[in-house]
Design an enzyme around this catalytic site. Structure first.
Site, PDB file in Angstrom:
ATOM      1  N   ARG A 103      49.699  50.494  31.600  1.00 43.40           N
ATOM      2  CA  ARG A 103      49.810  49.284  30.950  1.00 43.40           C
ATOM      3  C   ARG A 103      48.350  48.835  30.801  1.00 43.40           C
ATOM      4  O   ARG A 103      48.071  48.118  29.387  1.00 43.40           O
ATOM      5  CB  ARG A 103      50.376  48.298  32.043  1.00 43.40           C
ATOM      6  CG  ARG A 103      51.608  48.419  32.142  1.00 43.40           C
ATOM      7  CD  ARG A 103      52.425  47.441  33.031  1.00 43.40           C
ATOM      8  NE  ARG A 103      52.725  46.280  32.439  1.00 43.40           N
ATOM      9  CZ  ARG A 103      52.134  45.152  32.252  1.00 43.40           C
ATOM     10  NH1 ARG A 103      50.965  44.905  33.209  1.00 43.40           N
ATOM     11  NH2 ARG A 103      52.210  43.986  31.844  1.00 43.40           N
ATOM     12  N   CYS A 141      41.635  63.284  30.804  1.00 40.46           N
ATOM     13  CA  CYS A 141      40.659  63.723  29.570  1.00 40.46           C
ATOM     14  C   CYS A 141      41.094  62.931  28.585  1.00 40.46           C
ATOM     15  O   CYS A 141      41.498  63.352  27.387  1.00 40.46           O
ATOM     16  CB  CYS A 141      40.645  64.945  29.434  1.00 40.46           C
ATOM     17  SG  CYS A 141      40.052  65.986  30.933  1.00 40.46           S
TER      18      CYS A 141
END
Ligand code: PLP
Length: 420
Positions: free
Chosen positions: A318, A348
């Site tokens: 979110r 990553c």
């Protein structure tokens, strides 16, 4: 006349001396038992929200359907069912899940968007309440399933533009049947003798402005007068809960007062008492959930102190997806000196949970807790970076239960077929 107030921030956990508790259980004991990252849900808070919603409305019959895309663990669904709340679903899979949780078809509303006819047929055969948002689907049901009861999702084209300005637009939304197409809908209903038992709207935007909400509900009432066989009117959701200390949120008591009055007035005009429906997701479960992670590293760069944790956008997207704010607490050091951190994940990608956030001093291995982690958190989690999704724990009547175990490498490979 505004529907928002500055609501006192609800503390989901009790801080006693230097320890956080949920229903009397020390949070760090839960972490010790189940590890991190972990979602923890408190059923007391869900029940509190349901009761608050129920007591805010003064109508003959209020029907609440929980939008299960917010949180879909079967134990949570069973608990919500035990509180006499139905289910709002947006896919055939959510219907199946609801039936498995023990909901009867008549307790389930199905509000799909842009799904194929085959899925709609499956839902009709299961006997759930179907909510149609496409004119061709109406025609199809009329031709092939003439006896089914149908709710129509209307797009009233009303939305809030800023806090007070009302803009009547939103004409490009893919949801609902436009209110401007009402004459066509009525012609179809009469020609095909469709049984329309409900009208629905869910604009998706937060109900914060009384003017906007009143205008939209009035449009729905006016339309409803043209359908003689209605059983209910469904106002969808948009009920907002606070995410920050001084956040604006829906004042449910005021919404309840205003809407009950106009609804009862409408029923008088209609000549019959109808049921008033709501289908909240966030409102029922957002505050019930906490997400706990462990701090892996404190990494200082020339400009920033990063707290890097054992989670990322794969578990709680979110903040990155919507720019949402989640309050973060240092569970291991609740009363330390506040320092400024960027809390980031281990994925990553740039997965920043919070920037320039004052948090009680963090050390490696400290447990951090994210608030408002009940809605659209686990249900949006993924396995990106081949990480396992978190475990889930439910705190119910003073006891803790693991309700989803941590994944393993077998789960990652489960549906893969090795051909080489
Ligand atoms: C998502 C959704 C809801 C729930 O919205 P919240 O903001 O979580 O309360 C209700 N109705 C429909 C049709 C939805 O798609």
């Amino acid at each position: 006349m505004f529907l928002f107030t500055f609501v006192e921030f609800n503390f989901y956990m009790d801080l006693i001396e230097d320890q956080y508790f949920i229903q009397g259980i020390p949070v760090l004991d839960i972490i010790k038992e189940y590890g991190t990252p972990i979602y923890v849900y408190d059923t007391q808070i869900i029940e509190r929200q349901i009761n608050r919603l129920k007591s805010a409305f003064h109508v003959d019959k209020l029907g609440i359907h929980f939008a299960c895309k917010a949180l879909n663990n079967i134990n949570i669904l069973k608990f919500i069912k035990s509180c006499d709340v139905g289910l709002d679903t947006v896919s055939i899979q959510e219907i199946w899940l609801g039936l498995k949780a023990g909901f009867t078809p008549d307790q389930i509303i199905y509000t799909p968007n842009c799904v194929g006819v085959d899925e709609i047929e499956m839902a009709l055969k299961l006997g759930v309440q179907i909510n149609v948002d496409h004119i061709e689907t109406l025609e199809y049901i009329g031709h092939h399933y003439p006896d089914s009861k149908i709710c129509i999702r209307i797009n009233p084209h009303v939305m809030a533009g800023g806090n007070e300005k009302i803009s009547v637009g939103h004409i490009d939304s893919k949801f609902g049947i436009s209110i401007y197409q009402l004459p066509l809908v009525i012609r179809l209903v009469q020609t095909l003798k469709l049984n329309i038992n409900g009208l629905h709207m869910h604009t998706g935007s937060d109900i914060l402005d009384a003017g906007v909400f009143t205008l939209a509900s009035q449009i729905l009432f006016d339309a409803a007068l043209k359908f003689p066989d209605l059983e209910f009117i469904d106002f969808g959701s948009g009920l907002k809960v606070p995410y920050q200390t001084d956040d604006v949120s829906t004042d449910i008591e005021e919404v309840g007062e205003l809407l009950s009055n106009s609804f009862n007035e409408f029923c008088n005009q209609y000549g019959r008492k109808l049921k008033l429906y709501f289908e909240p997701g966030k409102y029922l479960v957002s505050e019930s959930g906490m997400f706990f992670v462990k701090t892996n590293v404190i990494k200082q760069t020339p400009s920033t102190v990063f707290a890097g944790v054992d989670s990322g956008l794969n578990h709680l997207i979110r903040p990155m997806f919507y720019g949402s704010y989640h309050q973060i607490l240092n569970i291991s050091n609740p009363k330390g000196r506040p320092r400024i951190y960027n809390v980031v994940g281990y994925i990553c990608e740039t997965d920043t949970f919070a920037s320039n956030r004052a948090i009680s001093e963090i050390h490696p291995n400290d447990i951090l807790g994210f608030k408002n982690a009940g809605a659209y958190c686990f249900s949006m989690a993924s396995n990106y970076n081949s990480r396992f999704r978190p475990a889930e724990v439910m705190i119910h009547e003073g006891k803790h239960y693991m309700i989803r175990e941590r994944e393993s490498i077998e789960d990652l490979l489960k549906n893969q077929i090795e051909v080489l």
